[in-house]
Design an enzyme around this catalytic site. Structure first.
Site, mmCIF file in Angstrom:
data_model
loop_
_atom_site.group_PDB
_atom_site.id
_atom_site.type_symbol
_atom_site.label_atom_id
_atom_site.label_comp_id
_atom_site.label_asym_id
_atom_site.label_seq_id
_atom_site.Cartn_x
_atom_site.Cartn_y
_atom_site.Cartn_z
ATOM 1 N N ILE A 1 79.911 86.754 52.145
ATOM 2 C CA ILE A 1 79.065 86.386 53.279
ATOM 3 C C ILE A 1 78.225 87.603 53.682
ATOM 4 C CG2 ILE A 1 79.069 85.588 55.669
ATOM 5 C CD1 ILE A 1 81.683 84.178 55.107
ATOM 6 N N GLU B 1 85.731 88.576 53.597
ATOM 7 C CA GLU B 1 84.707 87.526 53.548
ATOM 8 C C GLU B 1 84.342 87.177 52.102
ATOM 9 O OE1 GLU B 1 82.570 91.517 54.199
ATOM 10 O OE2 GLU B 1 84.415 90.505 54.763
#
Length: 973
Positions: free
Chosen positions: A841, A883
């Site tokens: 991300i 992430e």
């Protein structure tokens, strides 16, 4: 006044039970007192190689003191408590003075040009003790005021100046008092100084015990114990007559122990912060455990978890509450701490069961033992467990199991033992000689009366041969009759009673008449032997037969019931007063009655026995006689002919054997009951082992339906059981067509917590209240075993899920990726390619910092859900960490993977995420794609290529997809 208030609320019971360091100090005091008591009557003990031992102990003490100084000084960065600075300075001085004491001890080489002497070394010793005792007093009296960190160096400098000045005074001073005189020992000055240190040490220990001002910096309880042990060591240094005797060595060892406690108290303070963080982690895990704790609470079962590598055991709060502990951490810790709670008699067996499962391949841990509860009572528990994780070499890493309190079941077993004990008491108290023997004549059990008859065997009679050592006129005939009695199969003669009379040697004399009774026991290959000295009775019978003139005197005397009977009609010709008392009729009434009126047998049987007595001279048999109150009692009758004034009559001697018969029947019933209950317990144990060994709920249900009837033989029953994990309920009915005279019904619900998942109904012909109570408890134990098996399997499946799933996103974790990727790569080929996608991300840290971690967690969950929806049936998604996500796309080309990831990126960038009043309208990720070929079948290489492509995507501006070097596809938004 504050100290007096502490003393007022002081609890000696808490002091003795909870303070192990104080108990350790008391133990050392007991050792010193014991040595003093032993050595008072003997020449003083002088240890061999004392100089070497003294040097070794002192050097160890010096090292510990310096380590304590390092822990005190280096454990604080900005500010340091005033007491800590002073303690560090004084303990550093103590270490230096101890070093000088060691180097100047008699027998050591000359130090700084001065020869070693006892007086010089004792001066350094006094200075070292002054510093160590002063450090403990300061720690108790000083407050928690903080000084700047640089103050520790000031303390070191002042300590160095004090050390050098003191050394100059000691080495140059000649006016100092003498502390030791050769040939006389310690001087009064030395002893007074040592006792001053003793009093100061004890006072410092009391102050430290109650002073909590420094509890955040050091363990004051350990420092208190160190002060008391220092006082004990100083007491030793007032007692020795020679510097080489046992008191001196013990004093040095106690001083070493005190230094060790000081180091431990100071060093452990630096470890508090990691443990605080660990407590926070445990609190977070408690929420995950709460769901299955509720289910275990209803079944009165606790859970335990043991980390083999860390040697750390954990017991659930339910386990603590079952044992009455309010401190829910009391049973947690290393294995040695748990072993200490187990009864010493049960500990070896428990260790053996655990070792066999962990290292010898045994299927599971199953053991019953006693555990100490919060009230100091031993509680019976049943433990089940199994290794849930193993390393690459299949060595166990984690063991999980359950613990159940089985006190009620043990109480039932204890009741059975009590019943057997009462029967044993009746057996032992019988006036007849009684013994249980096997077919070889080996005695398994006997009473004292048997030993009184035949003292050649001596007590105890167990494992002796009953027939060995017998002597007398009829020994050979007894052995022949015994062999004939046991020769046929047991079924052929089991109901037959063996009764004979023999002349044997006993403790009362030679060739005495002994009545020998044998009875084969049901259900056991044993025989009950009853031996009674009937010499007097036999002698009386012989006298009656040979000389009727003596009849009246013999008839009226003695403690046996006696009757004279007409052999033709059975009329009672005469009876003695004891017969009147026994039958409840007066003598005049008895003389008008017949023996048939007293007998409980048919009249034809009575006449037949009268006839046999006339033919065989003497007859012996057992029958029943009725009293005036209508009670039938078992009796043993000896009958023989006698002539009275020319008339032939039958002389009967009657013995009441009702109590003996009842004892035999009670013993037989108890043995049968114990055997039946033992077989049932074995069946339940087998069922429990099979259920706990099952790995699926279908297997558990199959074991229950197959084995439950064998646990309840002789009953009709119906079992209903609903297991949520199975589509159909489990039902089993057995023996529905067998006719039974049902007198008792057991109906028990199967409960897990507050929820009923089934029932067990049993119909039985049992009439005895003890048997009914046992069956009801046995049914509950069986139900508990089934509940425990279901809960254990649920726990195992839950732990398996938690081990390979990420708790936040519910995707697989990296551990599952490491297991799955090699297998899938091994099947990859040009026609069946395997594509690996790395997602990360973009700007996730900024998102967290701006909107908070709740928003970050929601973004991770939203992306994980979108990833799952775009996966195919054979694809797999994992959270790689933070992430980062990894997608494994089976049988997918690089172009196809690129299109699917691009579609996912488009959807993510238009997604709205809301949390805590904030809204994020769209976010993005960067992705790297790599595909397996013949040359890149190694998982590490494939992961490295995908990761490299991901970093290229990040470097090119994020929000784009980059393929590995072998492919040129890339896309950005």
């Amino acid at each position: 006044m504050r100290l007096i208030g502490h003393l007022h609320t002081f609890s000696f019971r808490r002091f003795l039970l909870n303070d192990r360091y104080t108990l350790f100090t008391l133990g050392l005091l007991a050792v010193l007192l014991g040595y003093s008591q032993i050595s008072s009557g003997y020449t003083a003990w002088r240890p061999m190689h004392y100089l070497s031992l003294h040097t070794l102990v002192e050097m160890a003490a010096i090292i510990l003191a310096l380590m304590a100084v390092a822990a005190l000084i280096m454990g604080y960065q900005r500010q340091i408590p005033r007491a800590i600075v002073l303690m560090a300075t004084l303990y550093g001085l103590s270490a230096l003075f101890d070093l000088l004491h060691t180097l100047t001890f008699p027998g050591m080489p000359a130090f700084l040009g001065q020869p070693a002497s006892m007086d010089l070394t004792l001066r350094y010793w006094i200075l070292g003790r002054f510093c160590s005792v002063g450090a403990l007093l300061i720690a108790g009296l000083a407050g928690a005021a903080l000084w700047p960190a640089r103050s520790r160096w000031y303390g070191c400098g002042l300590g160095a100046l004090f050390f050098m000045a003191t050394c100059l005074i000691v080495m140059q001073g000649t006016a100092l008092p003498v502390l030791y005189e050769d040939g006389k020992g310690l001087t009064t000055v030395k002893i007074m100084v040592e006792w001053t240190f003793v009093v100061a040490s004890l006072c410092a220990g009391v102050i430290l015990y109650f002073n909590r001002k420094l509890s955040n910096f050091v363990d004051t309880r350990q420092l208190a114990a160190a002060a008391w042990i220092t006082g004990l060591s100083e007491i030793c240094f007032t007692l020795y007559a020679s510097s080489y005797d046992g008191y001196s060595l013990i004093g040095h060892v106690y001083k070493l122990m005190a230094y060790a406690l000081v180091f431990r108290a100071t060093f452990l303070a630096s470890l508090k912060q990691p443990y605080s963080q660990l407590a926070q982690t445990k609190q977070a895990l408690a929420h995950a455990e709460q769901r299955w704790q509720y289910a275990l609470h209803g079944s009165k079962t606790g859970v335990w978890d043991y980390d083999v590598l860390k040697n750390d055991a954990y017991h659930s709060p339910q386990t603590h509450r079952m044992l009455g502990h309010t401190n829910l951490e009391i049973l947690n810790g290393p294995a040695e701490h748990i072993w200490a709670q187990v009864h010493p008699d049960d500990l070896p067996g428990l260790k053996q069961v655990c070792h066999r499962h962990l290292y010898d391949g045994a299927p599971a841990i199953h053991h019953e033992h006693r555990l100490l509860d919060a009230h100091g009572h031993w509680v019976w528990v049943e433990v089940h467990g199994q290794a849930m994780e193993h390393d690459a070499k299949h060595n166990p890493l984690r063991v999980v199991g359950t613990i159940t309190i089985i006190d009620q079941r043990k109480a039932q077993e204890w009741k059975l033992e009590q019943t057997q004990g009462r029967l044993q008491a009746m057996f032992d108290a019988s006036p007849l000689g009684m013994a249980l023997i096997d077919a070889e004549g080996t005695i398994q059990e006997s009473n004292s009366a048997m030993a009184e008859l035949f003292p050649h065997t001596q007590a105890p009679l167990k494992k002796a041969r009953l027939f060995n050592g017998l002597d007398g006129k009829d020994v050979r005939r007894l052995l022949v009759d015994w062999r004939e009695y046991i020769a046929p199969p047991r079924e052929a003669y089991f109901p037959v009673t063996f009764r004979r009379e023999y002349q044997l040697d006993t403790a009362a004399g030679s060739n005495r008449w002994i009545e020998w009774n044998l009875l084969a026991l049901a259900n056991e290959p044993l025989y009950l032997v009853l031996a009674e000295d009937i010499n007097e009775r036999r002698h009386a019978t012989d006298l009656l037969t040979e000389n009727a003139a003596l009849y009246q005197g013999i008839f009226e005397s003695g403690n046996a019931i006696k009757l004279l009977i007409d052999p033709v009609h059975g009329a009672i010709y005469d009876a003695n007063p004891l017969a009147a008392d026994y039958y409840g009729h007066d003598l005049s009434t008895l003389r008008t009655m017949t023996i048939q009126a007293l007998s409980g047998e048919p009249e034809s049987n009575v006449k037949q026995r009268l006839m046999q007595a006339q033919l065989h001279s003497i007859l012996q048999f057992e029958t029943t006689h009725r009293t005036a109150h209508g009670e039938y009692r078992a009796v043993e009758v000896h009958i023989g002919p006698v002539r009275i004034e020319g008339d032939l009559l039958m002389f009967c001697i009657v013995h009441d054997i009702e109590d003996r018969k009842r004892a035999e029947q009670a013993l037989s019933r108890a043995n049968a009951r114990l055997k039946t209950q033992s077989l049932s317990r074995k069946q339940l144990t087998s069922l429990s082992k099979r259920m706990h060994g099952a790995t699926t709920f279908e297997a558990v249900a199959s074991v229950i339906t197959q084995d439950i009837p064998s646990c309840f033989p002789g009953t009709q029953g119906v079992l209903h059981l609903t297991i949520d994990e199975l589509s159909d309920p489990t039902e089993r009915e057995w023996a529905p067509d067998i006719p039974l005279n049902v007198t008792f019904t057991v109906l028990e619900d199967i409960m897990i917590g507050e929820r009923c998942i089934g029932s067990l109904e049993l119909d039985t012909p049992l009439e005895d209240a003890v048997d009914q109570e046992w069956l009801q408890q046995y049914a509950r134990d069986c139900i508990n075993s089934m509940i425990l098996a279901v809960l254990n399997l649920r726990l195992r499946e839950r732990l398996h899920q938690e081990a390979y799933r990420d708790p936040l996103t519910k995707l697989y974790n990296r551990r599952q990726l490491d297991r799955e990727l090699p297998a899938r790569l091994s099947a990859a080929s040009d026609t069946l390619p395997l594509t690996l996608v790395f997602l990360d991300i973009d700007h996730f840290k900024t998102l967290n910092d701006t909107y908070g971690h709740d928003m970050g967690d929601e973004v991770l969950r939203r992306l994980a859900g979108m990833i799952e929806r775009c996966l195919g049936a054979t694809d797999m998604a994992c959270r790689f960490g933070g992430e980062e996500f990894v997608l494994i796309l089976s049988n997918e080309s690089m172009e196809g993977a690129h299109r699917r990831v691009q579609s996912l990126l488009d959807g993510v960038m238009s997604e709205k995420v809301a949390s805590n009043g904030h809204v994020v309208e769209g976010f993005s990720f960067s992705a790297g794609i790599a595909q397996a070929t013949h040359a890149t079948l190694d998982p590490a290489i494939l992961i490295e290529r995908a990761d490299s492509a991901l970093y290229q995507a990040k470097a090119q501006g994020r929000a784009r997809i980059v393929c590995s070097a072998e492919h040129s596809l890339s896309h950005s938004r």
